[in-house]
Scaffold this motif. Structure first.
Motif, PDB file in Angstrom:
ATOM      1  N   TYR A  18       0.875  -1.190   0.108  1.00  0.00           N
ATOM      2  CA  TYR A  18      -0.043  -0.091  -0.033  1.00  0.00           C
ATOM      3  C   TYR A  18       0.844   1.402   0.190  1.00  0.00           C
ATOM      4  O   TYR A  18       0.629   2.234  -0.679  1.00  0.00           O
ATOM      5  CB  TYR A  18      -1.104  -0.031   0.951  1.00  0.00           C
ATOM      6  N   TYR A  20       3.689   1.706  -1.140  1.00  0.00           N
ATOM      7  CA  TYR A  20       4.507   1.907  -2.680  1.00  0.00           C
ATOM      8  C   TYR A  20       3.341   2.422  -3.586  1.00  0.00           C
ATOM      9  O   TYR A  20       3.641   3.082  -4.296  1.00  0.00           O
ATOM     10  CB  TYR A  20       4.826   0.353  -3.245  1.00  0.00           C
ATOM     11  N   TYR A  22       0.944   4.142  -2.451  1.00  0.00           N
ATOM     12  CA  TYR A  22       0.549   5.673  -2.294  1.00  0.00           C
ATOM     13  C   TYR A  22       1.859   6.647  -2.455  1.00  0.00           C
ATOM     14  O   TYR A  22       1.453   7.854  -2.553  1.00  0.00           O
ATOM     15  CB  TYR A  22      -0.015   5.410  -0.877  1.00  0.00           C
ATOM     16  N   MET A  24       3.960   7.682  -4.778  1.00  0.00           N
ATOM     17  CA  MET A  24       4.052   8.794  -5.833  1.00  0.00           C
ATOM     18  C   MET A  24       2.646   9.793  -5.650  1.00  0.00           C
ATOM     19  O   MET A  24       2.949  10.866  -6.576  1.00  0.00           O
ATOM     20  CB  MET A  24       4.555   8.078  -7.068  1.00  0.00           C
ATOM     21  N   ILE A  25       1.804   9.121  -5.612  1.00  0.00           N
ATOM     22  CA  ILE A  25       0.523   9.890  -5.538  1.00  0.00           C
ATOM     23  C   ILE A  25       0.226  10.589  -4.180  1.00  0.00           C
ATOM     24  O   ILE A  25      -0.829  11.524  -4.042  1.00  0.00           O
ATOM     25  CB  ILE A  25      -0.625   9.123  -6.083  1.00  0.00           C
TER      26      ILE A  25
ATOM     27  N   HIS B  85       4.943  -1.341  -7.940  1.00  0.00           N
ATOM     28  CA  HIS B  85       4.001  -0.612  -7.956  1.00  0.00           C
ATOM     29  C   HIS B  85       4.499   1.045  -7.749  1.00  0.00           C
ATOM     30  O   HIS B  85       3.552   1.855  -8.040  1.00  0.00           O
ATOM     31  CB  HIS B  85       2.941  -0.844  -6.775  1.00  0.00           C
ATOM     32  N   VAL B  86       5.446   1.142  -7.286  1.00  0.00           N
ATOM     33  CA  VAL B  86       6.037   2.651  -7.354  1.00  0.00           C
ATOM     34  C   VAL B  86       5.984   3.375  -8.616  1.00  0.00           C
ATOM     35  O   VAL B  86       5.632   4.454  -8.683  1.00  0.00           O
ATOM     36  CB  VAL B  86       7.310   2.639  -6.612  1.00  0.00           C
ATOM     37  N   LEU B  87       6.114   2.325  -9.545  1.00  0.00           N
ATOM     38  CA  LEU B  87       6.222   2.896 -11.087  1.00  0.00           C
ATOM     39  C   LEU B  87       4.826   3.306 -11.493  1.00  0.00           C
ATOM     40  O   LEU B  87       4.658   4.308 -12.049  1.00  0.00           O
ATOM     41  CB  LEU B  87       6.729   1.838 -12.030  1.00  0.00           C
ATOM     42  N   SER B  89       2.566   4.086  -9.511  1.00  0.00           N
ATOM     43  CA  SER B  89       2.020   5.254  -8.499  1.00  0.00           C
ATOM     44  C   SER B  89       2.505   6.704  -9.041  1.00  0.00           C
ATOM     45  O   SER B  89       2.025   7.409  -9.498  1.00  0.00           O
ATOM     46  CB  SER B  89       2.580   5.022  -7.285  1.00  0.00           C
ATOM     47  N   ALA B  90       3.753   6.480  -9.954  1.00  0.00           N
ATOM     48  CA  ALA B  90       4.326   7.719 -10.419  1.00  0.00           C
ATOM     49  C   ALA B  90       3.795   7.869 -11.479  1.00  0.00           C
ATOM     50  O   ALA B  90       3.780   9.209 -11.976  1.00  0.00           O
ATOM     51  CB  ALA B  90       6.054   7.338 -10.582  1.00  0.00           C
ATOM     52  N   ALA B  93       0.711   9.718 -10.953  1.00  0.00           N
ATOM     53  CA  ALA B  93       0.561  10.906 -10.049  1.00  0.00           C
ATOM     54  C   ALA B  93       0.108  12.216 -10.867  1.00  0.00           C
ATOM     55  O   ALA B  93      -0.637  12.967 -10.077  1.00  0.00           O
ATOM     56  CB  ALA B  93       1.900  11.077  -9.786  1.00  0.00           C
ATOM     57  N   VAL B  96      -3.921  12.395 -10.813  1.00  0.00           N
ATOM     58  CA  VAL B  96      -4.334  12.322  -9.533  1.00  0.00           C
ATOM     59  C   VAL B  96      -4.141  13.503  -8.232  1.00  0.00           C
ATOM     60  O   VAL B  96      -4.462  13.531  -7.384  1.00  0.00           O
ATOM     61  CB  VAL B  96      -4.614  10.930  -8.967  1.00  0.00           C
ATOM     62  N   ARG B  97      -2.949  14.000  -8.699  1.00  0.00           N
ATOM     63  CA  ARG B  97      -2.441  14.869  -7.660  1.00  0.00           C
ATOM     64  C   ARG B  97      -3.193  15.872  -7.138  1.00  0.00           C
ATOM     65  O   ARG B  97      -3.057  16.203  -5.945  1.00  0.00           O
ATOM     66  CB  ARG B  97      -0.921  15.571  -8.411  1.00  0.00           C
ATOM     67  N   ARG B 104      -7.176  10.206  -2.938  1.00  0.00           N
ATOM     68  CA  ARG B 104      -5.657   9.459  -3.251  1.00  0.00           C
ATOM     69  C   ARG B 104      -5.301   8.273  -2.398  1.00  0.00           C
ATOM     70  O   ARG B 104      -4.861   7.243  -2.762  1.00  0.00           O
ATOM     71  CB  ARG B 104      -4.614  10.754  -3.127  1.00  0.00           C
ATOM     72  N   LEU B 105      -5.837   8.310  -1.066  1.00  0.00           N
ATOM     73  CA  LEU B 105      -5.720   7.133  -0.253  1.00  0.00           C
ATOM     74  C   LEU B 105      -6.570   5.961  -0.640  1.00  0.00           C
ATOM     75  O   LEU B 105      -6.210   4.982  -0.760  1.00  0.00           O
ATOM     76  CB  LEU B 105      -6.199   7.778   1.155  1.00  0.00           C
ATOM     77  N   LEU B 107      -7.744   5.717  -3.889  1.00  0.00           N
ATOM     78  CA  LEU B 107      -7.225   5.060  -5.349  1.00  0.00           C
ATOM     79  C   LEU B 107      -5.913   4.271  -5.111  1.00  0.00           C
ATOM     80  O   LEU B 107      -5.697   3.546  -5.919  1.00  0.00           O
ATOM     81  CB  LEU B 107      -7.001   6.305  -6.429  1.00  0.00           C
ATOM     82  N   ALA B 108      -5.044   4.605  -4.143  1.00  0.00           N
ATOM     83  CA  ALA B 108      -3.852   4.018  -3.957  1.00  0.00           C
ATOM     84  C   ALA B 108      -4.251   2.297  -3.571  1.00  0.00           C
ATOM     85  O   ALA B 108      -3.482   1.636  -4.037  1.00  0.00           O
ATOM     86  CB  ALA B 108      -2.970   4.515  -2.871  1.00  0.00           C
ATOM     87  N   LEU B 111      -4.539   0.523  -6.856  1.00  0.00           N
ATOM     88  CA  LEU B 111      -3.646   1.020  -8.103  1.00  0.00           C
ATOM     89  C   LEU B 111      -3.069  -0.424  -8.438  1.00  0.00           C
ATOM     90  O   LEU B 111      -1.895  -0.759  -7.707  1.00  0.00           O
ATOM     91  CB  LEU B 111      -2.702   2.090  -7.560  1.00  0.00           C
TER      92      LEU B 111
END
Lengths: 107, 235
Positions: A18, A20, A22, A24-25, B85-87, B89-90, B93, B96-97, B104-105, B107-108, B111
């Motif tokens: 989770y 990971y 969260y 970057m956003i 998953h960081v990719l 997320s990036a 970004a 959804v920023r 955002r919480l 959607l994370a 994701l």
């Protein structure tokens, strides 16, 4: 592993995953991903799947065992060939299982 | 009245995600079956699909449990595998920023590879409404995948409880890894990472708690990085 330990492990992996997602956003929304992390991510999946496949097929009880008189390594070989030719995940799984049952009859 | 366009976006997300469930459902079932075969209680296997909600990592966890791996190696391997998953997320970004934190919480949590693939296409199309409601589309896609993953896990658990172990359906897990690995081996650096990690898994087989797997993966990553650098120098 006890059920409680496994629950703890799953919660830990879930929380990490989770974070990971969260990252970057939310946590670092104003920053961009460092280049080294981007490069690292590309190789994690191939390295992990290769290590797990090799270990699953040829490691038993902490020892390397090439059990070539059993069906599984040969069924895996069929799966590799089908995966390489078709590039289709479900066809690979289907062919590998079919080969396993066939070789079980033959061995 | 106010909620109609939101519901329409949400349902469009659900609709566009649903074809992907055909590809996801077999993995949910394989996971459920393999989890039972590895001795995981059914309730915990189902709960894992909700708290981890990442197919490849869940398959890795049950495969390593079946092989008798310990807490630390499983946590490290699955923690490393999920790093990708960081990719995603990036990549999401920029879209959804601007949303409030609670969005955002939420959607994370949804994701994943498959929800990302669908949602990113919607974000690249021009929006039709005056207000940007595309996060409802993202939520619809993510929710659909989530529901499909839970249901296919449940189906695997029900099915897995009735079939005899002689069918060896747990073998579908290494077969899945072989299939995914073959798809991933397009570039030299990835091939080097896989080769070194595979050989490393055999070389370090004697390490306790399957820690050899972690060592093999790290060595594979080093080989991948080294190959990238060498190819860059050669250019």
């Amino acid at each position: 592993m006890t059920t409680n330990t496994l629950l703890l492990l799953l919660v830990l992996v879930g929380a990490l995953t989770y974070l990971y997602r969260y990252a970057m956003i939310g946590l670092f929304a104003s920053r961009s991903l460092p280049g080294w992390l981007h490069a690292l991510c590309r190789h994690i999946a191939p390295a992990s799947f290769a290590a797990l496949t090799a270990s699953g097929l040829f490691v038993a009880g902490g020892e390397v065992v090439f059990a070539l008189d059993t069906p599984r390594p040969w069924a895996a070989l069929v799966a590799v060939l089908v995966a390489w030719r078709t590039r289709n995940v479900l066809a690979t799984i289907g062919a590998g299982m079919a080969a396993l049952y066939l070789f079980k009859l033959l061995f | 009245m106010r909620d109609k366009p939101r519901l329409a976006e949400f349902l469009a997300g659900c609709r566009d995600e649903s074809p992907l469930l055909l590809g996801v459902a077999p993995f949910g079932m394989i996971y459920g079956i393999a989890a039972l075969a590895a001795g995981v209680p059914a309730w915990l296997a189902q709960l894992a699909s909700a708290i981890v909600f990442a197919g490849a990592a869940q398959l890795v966890i049950v495969q390593m449990l079946a092989a008798g791996a310990g807490f630390v190696p499983i946590a490290l391997t699955s923690g490393l595998l999920n790093l990708r998953h960081v990719l995603y997320s990036a990549s999401m970004a920029e879209y959804v920023r601007h949303l409030p934190r609670r969005w955002r919480l939420l959607l994370a949590y949804v994701l994943t590879d498959e929800a990302y693939a669908v949602a990113v296409l919607r974000y690249q199309r021009r929006e039709t409404a005056t207000a940007d409601l595309r996060h409802w589309y993202f939520l619809g896609a993510g929710f659909t995948l989530w529901a499909g993953w839970q249901l296919s896990t449940a189906a695997g658990l029900l099915f897995g409880a009735t079939i005899p172990p002689e069918w060896e359906l747990d073998f579908a897990v290494p077969l899945t890894f072989i299939a995914l690995l073959t798809l991933l081996l397009r570039e030299r650096a990835g091939q080097a990472a896989a080769l070194v990690a595979g050989l490393g898994a055999l070389a370090f087989a004697a390490l306790p708690y399957k820690l050899g797997l972690v060592a093999a993966i790290l060595l594979g990553l080093a080989a991948g990085a080294w190959t990238v650098r060498r190819l860059e120098r050669a250019r």
